[in-house]
Enzyme design. Structure first.
Site, short mmCIF file in Angstrom:
data_model
loop_
_atom_site.label_atom_id
_atom_site.label_comp_id
_atom_site.label_asym_id
_atom_site.label_seq_id
_atom_site.Cartn_x
_atom_site.Cartn_y
_atom_site.Cartn_z
N ASP A 131 -2.30 -18.50 0.98
CA ASP A 131 -3.22 -19.25 0.11
C ASP A 131 -3.96 -20.32 0.90
O ASP A 131 -5.17 -20.51 0.77
CB ASP A 131 -2.49 -19.84 -1.11
CG ASP A 131 -1.20 -20.57 -0.75
OD1 ASP A 131 -0.74 -20.46 0.41
OD2 ASP A 131 -0.66 -21.27 -1.62
N TYR B 215 0.81 -1.22 0.00
CA TYR B 215 0.00 0.00 0.00
C TYR B 215 0.85 1.27 0.00
O TYR B 215 0.43 2.30 -0.52
CB TYR B 215 -0.92 0.02 1.22
CG TYR B 215 -2.22 -0.72 1.02
CD1 TYR B 215 -2.24 -2.08 0.84
CD2 TYR B 215 -3.43 -0.03 1.02
CE1 TYR B 215 -3.44 -2.76 0.66
CE2 TYR B 215 -4.63 -0.71 0.85
CZ TYR B 215 -4.64 -2.06 0.67
OH TYR B 215 -5.82 -2.72 0.50
N ASP C 272 -12.00 -9.35 4.36
CA ASP C 272 -13.27 -9.40 3.62
C ASP C 272 -13.83 -10.82 3.65
O ASP C 272 -15.02 -11.03 3.85
CB ASP C 272 -13.08 -8.98 2.15
CG ASP C 272 -13.39 -7.51 1.92
OD1 ASP C 272 -13.24 -6.72 2.87
OD2 ASP C 272 -13.78 -7.15 0.79
N LYS D 201 3.61 -15.44 3.21
CA LYS D 201 3.90 -16.22 2.01
C LYS D 201 5.41 -16.42 2.01
O LYS D 201 6.13 -16.06 1.08
CB LYS D 201 3.40 -15.46 0.77
CG LYS D 201 3.47 -16.23 -0.53
CD LYS D 201 2.46 -17.35 -0.64
CE LYS D 201 2.70 -18.13 -1.94
NZ LYS D 201 1.84 -19.34 -2.03
N ASP E 48 -6.17 -7.14 3.93
CA ASP E 48 -7.28 -6.55 3.19
C ASP E 48 -8.16 -7.66 2.62
O ASP E 48 -9.39 -7.64 2.76
CB ASP E 48 -6.72 -5.67 2.05
CG ASP E 48 -7.82 -5.05 1.21
OD1 ASP E 48 -8.80 -4.56 1.80
OD2 ASP E 48 -7.71 -5.07 -0.03
C1 IPM Z 1 -10.45 -1.55 3.38
C2 IPM Z 1 -10.71 -1.00 2.00
C3 IPM Z 1 -9.60 -0.01 1.68
C4 IPM Z 1 -8.29 -0.77 1.68
C5 IPM Z 1 -9.79 0.79 0.38
C6 IPM Z 1 -11.14 1.49 0.35
C7 IPM Z 1 -8.67 1.74 0.14
O1 IPM Z 1 -10.79 -2.03 1.08
O2 IPM Z 1 -10.47 -0.75 4.34
O3 IPM Z 1 -10.25 -2.75 3.51
O4 IPM Z 1 -7.91 -1.35 0.64
O5 IPM Z 1 -7.63 -0.81 2.70
MG MG Z 2 -10.72 -3.98 1.94
#
Ligand code: IPM
Ligand code: MG
Length: 356
Positions: free
Chosen positions: A224, A140, A252, A191, A248
């Site tokens: 993975d 990032y 999710d 990894k 990230d």
């Molecule tokens: C998160 C989001 C952000 C990230 C984006 C919106 C920049 O996906 O907070 O996980 O990638 O960190």
């Molecule tokens: Mg995210």
């Protein structure tokens, strides 16, 4: 007086922020904490007004505040803009300028919602884990980065995966401290079989464990495999610690195990200072319709009470109120199932406030 900067942002951000503040105000009445708020524009909303997703004034307010609440940023309206002024840069700029390196993303199953998950009941029932994601390093922010034109007319894109020992040590400590308040079990994700940066990650995390946290049961897993294990047998995880990009993606995935991304809060911390956000995005498709789920935002305020203001008593009150409203069968559209009562954003906020 404890000061909170309100960054409502874009899409459903402003709608859910209103409900979160409503809930916090009700808590304030009960516990007499005396919160003060200051509005701070961020993301596309800030770009439209000031030509930048992170105005100086917003950054100053965020720095001054004890805690920041952020709704959501981004939307199709701003997708064509240059990277440097996209709404997401506002969020990333806040994380980096405030050095909010520790991102806590709990994925906890609310019992009444177990059938909202896309996975089988027996796989997800009782899930209670937290992803600890490093938030200010890695791909990032690593340099060099960018896209360059080559003499032959083709292009070359570069991002850099980079971590230093101190960066890894401090996030490892956060994970171990959290684990001490839970079941003392941490799984570090890397990894290391391919990427040197994450080989260092593994070495340093293990070193911190051996020197400072011998009571922690630490394991390591390749990313993975972790992605696979999260859907195969998620209950093997308690605290998961990982870098920015893997975190990230995995957070999710972990959030969706619980049925709805609309339920989950997050905290981005540097010591007591923190930014609190629902982990769902700006959901432009449902913005302005009054149907967004405000629960993730309301639970983000609970995390704020716990981590910035040391009021876990008040945090529990919010969490219990949310659980009660779900128990009574009220649902926003994203978690609705036949036999339950569908309500909108404001109504859900009111129901939770009533339980407080
Ligand atoms: C998160 C989001 C952000 C990230 C984006 C919106 C920049 O996906 O907070 O996980 O990638 O960190
Ligand atoms: Mg995210």
């Amino acid at each position: 007086m404890p000061l909170i900067a309100l960054c409502a942002g874009d899409g459903i951000g402003p709608e859910v922020a209103v409900e979160a503040v409503k809930a916090l105000n009700a808590i304030d009445k009960k516990f007499k904490i005396g919160f003060e708020y200051v509005d701070a524009p961020v993301g596309g909303a800030a770009y439209d007004k000031f030509g930048t997703p992170l105005p100086e004034e917003t950054l100053a307010k965020a720095k001054k505040a004890d805690a920041i609440f952020l709704g959501a940023v981004g939307g199709p309206k701003w997708e064509k803009l240059d990277y440097s002024v996209r709404p997401e840069r506002g969020l990333l700029g806040l994380r980096s300028a405030l050095d909010l390196y520790a991102n806590l993303r709990p994925a906890k199953m609310f019992a009444p919602l177990v059938d909202a998950s896309t996975l089988k009941r027996e796989i997800v029932e009782g899930i209670d884990m937290v992803v600890v994601r490093e938030l200010t390093g890695d791909l990032y922010f690593g340099k060099p980065r960018g896209v360059e034109k080559l003499p032959d007319g083709t292009k070359r894109g570069v991002n850099t995966m980079v971590y230093t020992t101190p960066e890894i040590e401090r996030i490892a400590r956060v994970a171990f401290e959290i684990a001490r308040k839970r079941s003392r079990k941490v799984c570090s994700i890397d990894k290391a079989n391919v990427l040197e940066t994450t080989e260092l990650w593994r070495e340093v995390v293990q070193g911190v464990r051996d020197k400072e946290y011998p009571d922690i049961n630490l394991s390591h897993m390749y990313v993975d495999n972790a992605a696979m294990q999260l859907v195969r047998a998620p209950k093997q995880f308690d605290v998961m610690v990982t870098g920015n990009i893997f975190g990230d993606i995995l957070s999710d995935e972990a959030s969706m195990l619980t049925g709805s991304i609309g339920m989950l809060p997050s905290a981005s911390l540097n010591g007591k200072k923190g930014m609190y956000e629902p982990i769902h995005g700006s959901a432009p498709d449902i913005a302005g319709k009054g149907i967004a789920n405000p629960i993730a935002s309301i639970l983000s305020m609970a995390m704020m009470l716990e981590y910035t203001f040391d009021r876990s008593d008040a945090a529990r009150v919010i969490e219990n109120a949310v659980a009660k409203v779900l128990d009574k069968g009220y649902r926003t559209g994203d978690i609705y199932s036949p036999g339950t009562t569908k309500v909108g954003t404001v109504e859900m906020g009111d129901l939770i406030v009533k339980e407080l």
